[in-house]
Design a protein around this motif. Sequence first.
Motif, PDB file in Angstrom:
ATOM      1  N   SER A   1      -3.493  -4.368  -8.280  1.00 14.69           N
ATOM      2  CA  SER A   1      -2.204  -3.949  -7.589  1.00 14.69           C
ATOM      3  C   SER A   1      -2.029  -2.624  -7.376  1.00 14.69           C
ATOM      4  CB  SER A   1      -0.984  -4.574  -8.713  1.00 14.69           C
ATOM      5  OG  SER A   1      -1.059  -5.857  -8.730  1.00 14.69           O
TER       6      SER A   1
ATOM      7  N   CYS B   1      -7.439  -2.678   1.774  1.00 10.46           N
ATOM      8  CA  CYS B   1      -6.142  -2.475   1.747  1.00 10.46           C
ATOM      9  C   CYS B   1      -5.892  -1.341   2.559  1.00 10.46           C
ATOM     10  CB  CYS B   1      -5.792  -2.392   0.448  1.00 10.46           C
ATOM     11  SG  CYS B   1      -5.779  -3.847  -0.846  1.00 10.46           S
TER      12      CYS B   1
ATOM     13  N   PHE C   1     -12.236  -3.161  -2.242  1.00 10.14           N
ATOM     14  CA  PHE C   1     -11.101  -3.820  -2.210  1.00 10.14           C
ATOM     15  C   PHE C   1     -10.166  -2.707  -1.688  1.00 10.14           C
ATOM     16  CE2 PHE C   1      -6.981  -4.431  -4.398  1.00 10.14           C
ATOM     17  CZ  PHE C   1      -6.550  -5.535  -3.666  1.00 10.14           C
TER      18      PHE C   1
ATOM     19  N   ALA D   1      -4.309  -1.612  -4.507  1.00 14.89           N
ATOM     20  CA  ALA D   1      -3.638  -2.224  -3.241  1.00 14.89           C
ATOM     21  C   ALA D   1      -2.548  -1.328  -2.730  1.00 14.89           C
ATOM     22  CB  ALA D   1      -3.190  -3.620  -3.520  1.00 14.89           C
TER      23      ALA D   1
ATOM     24  N   TYR E   1      -3.158   0.744   0.668  1.00 17.87           N
ATOM     25  CA  TYR E   1      -2.334   0.565   1.817  1.00 17.87           C
ATOM     26  C   TYR E   1      -1.293   1.371   2.204  1.00 17.87           C
ATOM     27  CZ  TYR E   1       1.102  -1.877   4.913  1.00 17.87           C
ATOM     28  OH  TYR E   1       2.116  -2.423   5.841  1.00 17.87           O
TER      29      TYR E   1
END
Length: 215
Positions: A9, A96, A92, A12, A16
């Motif tokens: 989390s 993101c 990952f 991410a 982002y």
Amino acid sequence: MFLYMLLFSLVAFVSYTIGSIGTLRVAGQFVFRRNLSRLGRGNLFISNFRRLFGVSGVIKLTLVEIVKDLLPILFGSLILGLKGQAEVGRAFAGFCMLMGRLWPVFNRFNGCHATVALAIAGALIEPSVGAAAAVVSAAAIWFTRYISLGTLIGAVMMIITSILVVENQLPMLLLIGCAALVIVRHLPALLRISRGQEERLSFKKDLTYKLDSKF
């Protein structure tokens, strides 16, 4: 399991968010000390930027783009590397970050082509994947003069090379996901190209900035 969810989390959110911050905003604030968005868009921006800042300015802008795209991926590698999953963390974070580039929350989800970001995400997982995507994108953009089409072709190449080269399944799937995001975002451009409505990249000097009252 809870720690893994927390780390994912965090990666991410940071990736982002950084991806959502426009390169022109960062470069204008910290490097060029002016509002670069006022130079226009598309060929108008290229012409105005090159006229004002020259080749050295283009190099600086590209470096800002590269550094901004590298930061979240390195962050993902560091955070998930704490659990021995650095490669997964890079993949990952790249996924993101591309989400942010293509659908930035700070620009009403209206993103950019993310050509450089796609190549960097691939290169940090498997250099040959990023290199293939970058070379194919650059060649397609040069010959077609369509940035959107070149980026889309580069994304297709990334899918092919990821399947052939990347051995770790999860990073491979995330790289394919990165390319899929780019393809989905650029599908409308194919329709515009077929209708002759997509703007071509031009290296000719553009003097229309003189008619731009906001310049």
